[in-house]
Design a protein around this motif. Sequence first.
Motif, short mmCIF file in Angstrom:
data_model
loop_
_atom_site.label_atom_id
_atom_site.label_comp_id
_atom_site.label_asym_id
_atom_site.label_seq_id
_atom_site.Cartn_x
_atom_site.Cartn_y
_atom_site.Cartn_z
N ASP A 70 43.55 18.77 54.84
CA ASP A 70 44.17 20.02 55.27
C ASP A 70 43.88 21.15 54.27
O ASP A 70 43.62 22.29 54.66
N LEU A 71 43.93 20.81 52.97
CA LEU A 71 43.67 21.81 51.94
C LEU A 71 42.24 22.33 52.05
O LEU A 71 42.00 23.55 51.96
N CYS A 72 41.28 21.44 52.26
CA CYS A 72 39.89 21.86 52.39
C CYS A 72 39.70 22.78 53.59
O CYS A 72 38.97 23.78 53.51
N ASP A 73 40.38 22.47 54.69
CA ASP A 73 40.29 23.34 55.87
C ASP A 73 40.84 24.73 55.57
O ASP A 73 40.27 25.74 56.01
N ARG A 74 41.94 24.79 54.82
CA ARG A 74 42.53 26.08 54.47
C ARG A 74 41.60 26.88 53.55
O ARG A 74 41.37 28.07 53.75
N LEU A 75 41.08 26.20 52.52
CA LEU A 75 40.24 26.88 51.53
C LEU A 75 38.93 27.36 52.15
O LEU A 75 38.37 28.38 51.72
N ALA A 76 38.44 26.64 53.15
CA ALA A 76 37.18 27.02 53.79
C ALA A 76 37.26 28.39 54.44
O ALA A 76 36.26 29.11 54.54
N GLU A 77 38.46 28.77 54.89
CA GLU A 77 38.66 30.05 55.56
C GLU A 77 39.40 31.07 54.69
O GLU A 77 39.81 32.12 55.18
N MET A 78 39.53 30.76 53.40
CA MET A 78 40.30 31.63 52.51
C MET A 78 39.37 32.33 51.51
O MET A 78 38.55 31.68 50.85
N GLU A 79 39.50 33.64 51.39
CA GLU A 79 38.71 34.38 50.42
C GLU A 79 39.14 34.01 49.00
O GLU A 79 40.29 33.65 48.75
N ILE A 80 38.19 34.10 48.07
CA ILE A 80 38.46 33.70 46.69
C ILE A 80 39.62 34.49 46.11
O ILE A 80 40.46 33.94 45.40
N ALA A 81 39.70 35.78 46.40
CA ALA A 81 40.78 36.60 45.86
C ALA A 81 42.15 36.08 46.30
O ALA A 81 43.12 36.11 45.54
N LYS A 82 42.24 35.56 47.54
CA LYS A 82 43.51 35.05 48.05
C LYS A 82 43.84 33.68 47.45
O LYS A 82 45.01 33.31 47.33
N ARG A 83 42.81 32.93 47.08
CA ARG A 83 43.05 31.62 46.46
C ARG A 83 43.81 31.77 45.14
O ARG A 83 44.53 30.88 44.73
N ARG A 84 43.61 32.89 44.48
CA ARG A 84 44.27 33.11 43.18
C ARG A 84 45.79 33.13 43.30
O ARG A 84 46.50 32.96 42.31
N ASN A 85 46.30 33.31 44.50
CA ASN A 85 47.75 33.34 44.70
C ASN A 85 48.34 31.96 44.97
O ASN A 85 49.56 31.82 45.10
N LEU A 86 47.49 30.93 45.05
CA LEU A 86 47.99 29.59 45.34
C LEU A 86 48.66 29.00 44.10
O LEU A 86 48.05 28.93 43.03
N THR A 87 49.89 28.59 44.25
CA THR A 87 50.64 28.01 43.12
C THR A 87 49.99 26.71 42.68
O THR A 87 49.68 25.85 43.50
N GLY A 88 49.79 26.58 41.38
CA GLY A 88 49.22 25.37 40.82
C GLY A 88 47.73 25.44 40.58
O GLY A 88 47.17 24.59 39.89
N LEU A 89 47.05 26.43 41.16
CA LEU A 89 45.61 26.57 40.98
C LEU A 89 45.33 27.28 39.66
O LEU A 89 45.71 28.43 39.47
N GLU A 90 44.65 26.58 38.77
CA GLU A 90 44.36 27.12 37.44
C GLU A 90 43.45 28.34 37.54
O GLU A 90 42.43 28.29 38.23
N PRO A 91 43.80 29.45 36.89
CA PRO A 91 42.94 30.63 36.90
C PRO A 91 41.54 30.28 36.40
O PRO A 91 41.37 29.57 35.40
N GLY A 92 40.53 30.76 37.10
CA GLY A 92 39.16 30.45 36.74
C GLY A 92 38.55 29.34 37.57
O GLY A 92 37.33 29.12 37.55
N ARG A 93 39.39 28.63 38.32
CA ARG A 93 38.89 27.55 39.19
C ARG A 93 38.91 27.94 40.67
O ARG A 93 38.57 27.11 41.52
N GLU A 94 39.30 29.16 40.97
CA GLU A 94 39.44 29.53 42.38
C GLU A 94 38.11 29.49 43.13
O GLU A 94 38.08 29.28 44.35
N ASP A 95 36.99 29.67 42.42
CA ASP A 95 35.70 29.66 43.11
C ASP A 95 35.14 28.25 43.28
O ASP A 95 34.41 27.97 44.24
N ILE A 96 35.48 27.31 42.39
CA ILE A 96 34.86 25.98 42.41
C ILE A 96 35.79 24.89 42.93
O ILE A 96 35.34 23.76 43.15
N ILE A 97 37.06 25.19 43.16
CA ILE A 97 38.01 24.14 43.56
C ILE A 97 37.66 23.56 44.93
O ILE A 97 37.86 22.36 45.17
#
Length: 210
Positions: free
Chosen positions: A143-170
């Motif tokens: 489910d997470l992969c499906d969400r990230l596939a349609e999510m812009e990198i800038a919006k990924r930065r708002n995900l709780t628990g996602l380490e800053p700097g990993r939003e592009d490679i997670i």
Amino acid sequence: GLRVNLLSGSEEARLSLRGVASVISNKESPMVVFDIGGGSTELIWMDEGGINSMESRSLGVGVVHLTETFLSGDPPGHQACLNLRNHVSEFLVDLSVYKDFQGALWVGTAGTVTTLASMWLELAEYDPDKINGTVLQRAWLGDLCDRLAEMEIAKRRNLTGLEPGREDIILAGALVTLEIMDTFGFSYFTVSDAGLLEGLFLDLCQRVSQ
């Protein structure tokens, strides 16, 4: 002026396994550890004989190269994710024929899976004690992969628990994890914050005490 010791692949695998074994106990079945890095992915396994009976394999799939090659779009979309998984599958298929991991305890270590665990736990502040032993399910990861596939990198930065700097490679890391799970047929795995660094520390302590 510092003396640098370059680790061989087998020594790196042994130390990573020692670090994981210091926080994840598994005495009843084989253990398989996977470490998804920037340039490669390591698979390390041991049977009931312990670290002395370990084997390892390094695969040429890492999240940085995979992201640059397959996930350049923003958002990348589902077809790009499928292309990435098909590429990773080519590296895993030979190993799946070579080794039967049925019944093994699967453990993930290093930045990709610890970040995934942090996202699952929604940690505002990273806590290794909470990460160690966390179990991640295949359904949640899909489910997470499906969400990230349609999510812009800038919006990924708002995900709780996602380490800053990993939003592009997670996403690449999550897709590699997903492909490993599907190839070897396990629906969940345990996360270890401890790995190579802890293995190095324990090894140095043992040398000093001898």
